[in-house]
Design a protein around this motif. Structure first.
Motif, PDB file in Angstrom:
ATOM      1  N   TYR A 160       2.435  12.150  -0.244  1.00 35.40           N
ATOM      2  CA  TYR A 160       1.066  11.702  -0.004  1.00 35.40           C
ATOM      3  C   TYR A 160       0.396  11.057  -1.211  1.00 35.40           C
ATOM      4  O   TYR A 160      -0.363  10.095  -1.042  1.00 35.40           O
ATOM      5  CB  TYR A 160       0.234  12.876   0.523  1.00 35.40           C
ATOM      6  N   GLU A 161       0.644  11.559  -2.405  1.00 28.85           N
ATOM      7  CA  GLU A 161       0.004  10.970  -3.584  1.00 28.85           C
ATOM      8  C   GLU A 161       0.500   9.545  -3.811  1.00 28.85           C
ATOM      9  O   GLU A 161      -0.279   8.643  -4.120  1.00 28.85           O
ATOM     10  CB  GLU A 161       0.258  11.839  -4.818  1.00 28.85           C
ATOM     11  N   GLU A 162       1.804   9.354  -3.652  1.00 31.58           N
ATOM     12  CA  GLU A 162       2.350   7.998  -3.793  1.00 31.58           C
ATOM     13  C   GLU A 162       1.826   7.094  -2.672  1.00 31.58           C
ATOM     14  O   GLU A 162       1.550   5.907  -2.901  1.00 31.58           O
ATOM     15  CB  GLU A 162       3.874   8.043  -3.759  1.00 31.58           C
ATOM     16  N   ALA A 163       1.711   7.668  -1.487  1.00 30.58           N
ATOM     17  CA  ALA A 163       1.184   6.900  -0.354  1.00 30.58           C
ATOM     18  C   ALA A 163      -0.243   6.452  -0.630  1.00 30.58           C
ATOM     19  O   ALA A 163      -0.619   5.294  -0.355  1.00 30.58           O
ATOM     20  CB  ALA A 163       1.237   7.737   0.919  1.00 30.58           C
ATOM     21  N   LYS A 164      -1.030   7.355  -1.183  1.00 33.69           N
ATOM     22  CA  LYS A 164      -2.425   7.022  -1.497  1.00 33.69           C
ATOM     23  C   LYS A 164      -2.510   5.846  -2.459  1.00 33.69           C
ATOM     24  O   LYS A 164      -3.314   4.926  -2.271  1.00 33.69           O
ATOM     25  CB  LYS A 164      -3.121   8.242  -2.096  1.00 33.69           C
ATOM     26  N   SER A 165      -1.664   5.843  -3.466  1.00 33.21           N
ATOM     27  CA  SER A 165      -1.660   4.750  -4.448  1.00 33.21           C
ATOM     28  C   SER A 165      -1.291   3.428  -3.791  1.00 33.21           C
ATOM     29  O   SER A 165      -1.899   2.381  -4.075  1.00 33.21           O
ATOM     30  CB  SER A 165      -0.673   5.057  -5.576  1.00 33.21           C
ATOM     31  N   ALA A 166      -0.287   3.448  -2.904  1.00 39.08           N
ATOM     32  CA  ALA A 166       0.146   2.227  -2.229  1.00 39.08           C
ATOM     33  C   ALA A 166      -0.949   1.683  -1.320  1.00 39.08           C
ATOM     34  O   ALA A 166      -1.216   0.474  -1.278  1.00 39.08           O
ATOM     35  CB  ALA A 166       1.419   2.493  -1.427  1.00 39.08           C
ATOM     36  N   ILE A 167      -1.628   2.591  -0.613  1.00 43.78           N
ATOM     37  CA  ILE A 167      -2.689   2.174   0.305  1.00 43.78           C
ATOM     38  C   ILE A 167      -3.884   1.628  -0.463  1.00 43.78           C
ATOM     39  O   ILE A 167      -4.486   0.620  -0.053  1.00 43.78           O
ATOM     40  CB  ILE A 167      -3.083   3.358   1.214  1.00 43.78           C
ATOM     41  N   GLU A 168      -4.215   2.262  -1.577  1.00 43.17           N
ATOM     42  CA  GLU A 168      -5.314   1.751  -2.401  1.00 43.17           C
ATOM     43  C   GLU A 168      -4.987   0.358  -2.935  1.00 43.17           C
ATOM     44  O   GLU A 168      -5.866  -0.504  -3.031  1.00 43.17           O
ATOM     45  CB  GLU A 168      -5.600   2.714  -3.557  1.00 43.17           C
ATOM     46  N   LYS A 169      -3.722   0.144  -3.266  1.00 43.92           N
ATOM     47  CA  LYS A 169      -3.310  -1.180  -3.731  1.00 43.92           C
ATOM     48  C   LYS A 169      -3.485  -2.212  -2.618  1.00 43.92           C
ATOM     49  O   LYS A 169      -3.980  -3.318  -2.860  1.00 43.92           O
ATOM     50  CB  LYS A 169      -1.853  -1.133  -4.181  1.00 43.92           C
ATOM     51  N   ALA A 170      -3.090  -1.825  -1.415  1.00 42.01           N
ATOM     52  CA  ALA A 170      -3.249  -2.736  -0.279  1.00 42.01           C
ATOM     53  C   ALA A 170      -4.717  -3.099  -0.072  1.00 42.01           C
ATOM     54  O   ALA A 170      -5.063  -4.269   0.139  1.00 42.01           O
ATOM     55  CB  ALA A 170      -2.668  -2.109   0.984  1.00 42.01           C
ATOM     56  N   LEU A 171      -5.591  -2.105  -0.174  1.00 44.36           N
ATOM     57  CA  LEU A 171      -7.018  -2.339   0.044  1.00 44.36           C
ATOM     58  C   LEU A 171      -7.652  -3.122  -1.095  1.00 44.36           C
ATOM     59  O   LEU A 171      -8.621  -3.857  -0.890  1.00 44.36           O
ATOM     60  CB  LEU A 171      -7.742  -1.010   0.243  1.00 44.36           C
ATOM     61  N   SER A 172      -7.094  -2.984  -2.292  1.00 45.50           N
ATOM     62  CA  SER A 172      -7.613  -3.782  -3.403  1.00 45.50           C
ATOM     63  C   SER A 172      -7.299  -5.265  -3.199  1.00 45.50           C
ATOM     64  O   SER A 172      -8.042  -6.134  -3.655  1.00 45.50           O
ATOM     65  CB  SER A 172      -7.019  -3.304  -4.728  1.00 45.50           C
ATOM     66  N   LEU A 173      -6.206  -5.526  -2.510  1.00 45.59           N
ATOM     67  CA  LEU A 173      -5.826  -6.914  -2.223  1.00 45.59           C
ATOM     68  C   LEU A 173      -6.570  -7.460  -1.014  1.00 45.59           C
ATOM     69  O   LEU A 173      -6.860  -8.649  -0.945  1.00 45.59           O
ATOM     70  CB  LEU A 173      -4.309  -7.003  -1.984  1.00 45.59           C
ATOM     71  N   ASN A 174      -6.862  -6.582  -0.058  1.00 42.94           N
ATOM     72  CA  ASN A 174      -7.602  -6.986   1.134  1.00 42.94           C
ATOM     73  C   ASN A 174      -8.384  -5.793   1.665  1.00 42.94           C
ATOM     74  O   ASN A 174      -7.833  -4.967   2.406  1.00 42.94           O
ATOM     75  CB  ASN A 174      -6.651  -7.513   2.214  1.00 42.94           C
ATOM     76  N   PRO A 175      -9.661  -5.680   1.279  1.00 39.79           N
ATOM     77  CA  PRO A 175     -10.479  -4.526   1.704  1.00 39.79           C
ATOM     78  C   PRO A 175     -10.644  -4.413   3.212  1.00 39.79           C
ATOM     79  O   PRO A 175     -11.013  -3.352   3.711  1.00 39.79           O
ATOM     80  CB  PRO A 175     -11.833  -4.789   1.030  1.00 39.79           C
TER      81      PRO A 175
END
Length: 274
Positions: free
Chosen positions: A246-261
């Motif tokens: 989950y922690e790694e997943a959170k980082s990946a998802i935050e990265k996705a949202l930083s690219l496209n909120p």
């Protein structure tokens, strides 16, 4: 897990080349009509084509170009009538059949479009565009095996036509024929090992099959090849959630949202983590 089928329709129209026909009257008007068409002065071009046709009823190329012009103007019924006149004069020219099929496809008359594409592809079996639209039309008619066969003809040509591979994967994916889709993914990767699209589709297929451990390295590869793609990071996040990392997943998802909120998949995945 839901996936969208990607539809890419080739809607290009083949135009009869402007070549010398000194035996035809008002040939200068024919050339002028092409110029008007290129400038999007469609009504002026149409009038010129009509003058040339009136003076030269046996000049097939004018009817082809007039039909194409009418298609561009959205006047499909008139354009199809004109294209049929061209086909009657030049029944063995694949371009008339192809243009007719493309116009019918645009107005979603798939039943008649497939007849035209059948003829076009048989007359010119080495043209990938004809097989591609044949495949898309077969798909629209739920003739899935015919569509796959059309796309395979393109893949067998060994030409640069990635959409044939992608649409084959989309079709197979929609039918849950994941193993067959994987085989095509590997073909894309072999042809384009430094481009992320083949890996991206492979990752999706593996996840759909529940092979999340196998998918992980593939999805990580996509983020390395396409680091600015929110979809790549979203897919990686989804993969990691399935593996309970989950922690790694959170980082990946935050990265996705930083690219496209506004990326809906990442927003939904983020809610799952709460």
């Amino acid at each position: 897990m839901r996936y969208k089928i990607l539809w890419i329709i080739l809607i290009s129209i083949i135009t009869f080349p402007v070549v010398s026909h000194s035996e035809y009257k008002h040939y200068d008007l024919y050339v002028k009509a092409h110029e008007m068409k290129a400038q999007k002065k469609y009504e002026e071009a149409l009038l010129l084509y009509d003058k040339v046709i009136k003076a030269n009823p046996d000049f097939a190329g004018v009817k082809l170009n007039k039909g194409n012009l009418l298609f561009e103007m959205g006047r499909f019924e008139e354009g199809l009538k004109c294209m049929d006149e061209y086909i009657e004069m030049e029944p063995d020219d694949s371009e008339g059949w192809y243009n007719k099929g493309t116009a019918l496809m645009k107005i979603k008359n798939y039943t008649n479009a497939i007849v035209a594409f059948d003829k076009a592809a048989k007359l010119d079996p080495t043209d990938p565009e004809k097989w591609f639209n044949h495949g898309l039309t077969s798909w629209a008619l739920n003739r899935h095996d015919d569509a796959l066969a059309s796309f395979k003809k393109i893949m067998d040509m060994e030409v640069e036509f990635p959409d044939a591979y992608i649409q084959s994967i989309n079709l197979l994916f929609g039918q849950k024929r994941y193993q067959e889709a994987l085989e095509i993914c590997d073909k894309i990767i072999k042809k384009q090992p430094d481009i992320g699209v083949g890996y991206a589709y492979k990752g999706l297929c593996l996840m759909a099959m529940g092979r999340f451990d196998d998918a992980l390295d593939v999805n990580k590869k996509v983020t390395s090849l396409s680091p600015e793609s929110p979809q790549a990071w979203g897919n990686l996040g989804e993969n990691l959630i399935a593996l309970k990392r989950y922690e790694e997943a959170k980082s990946a998802i935050e990265k996705a949202l930083s690219l496209n909120p506004q990326y809906k998949k990442a927003i939904q995945l983020k809610k799952k983590l709460k």
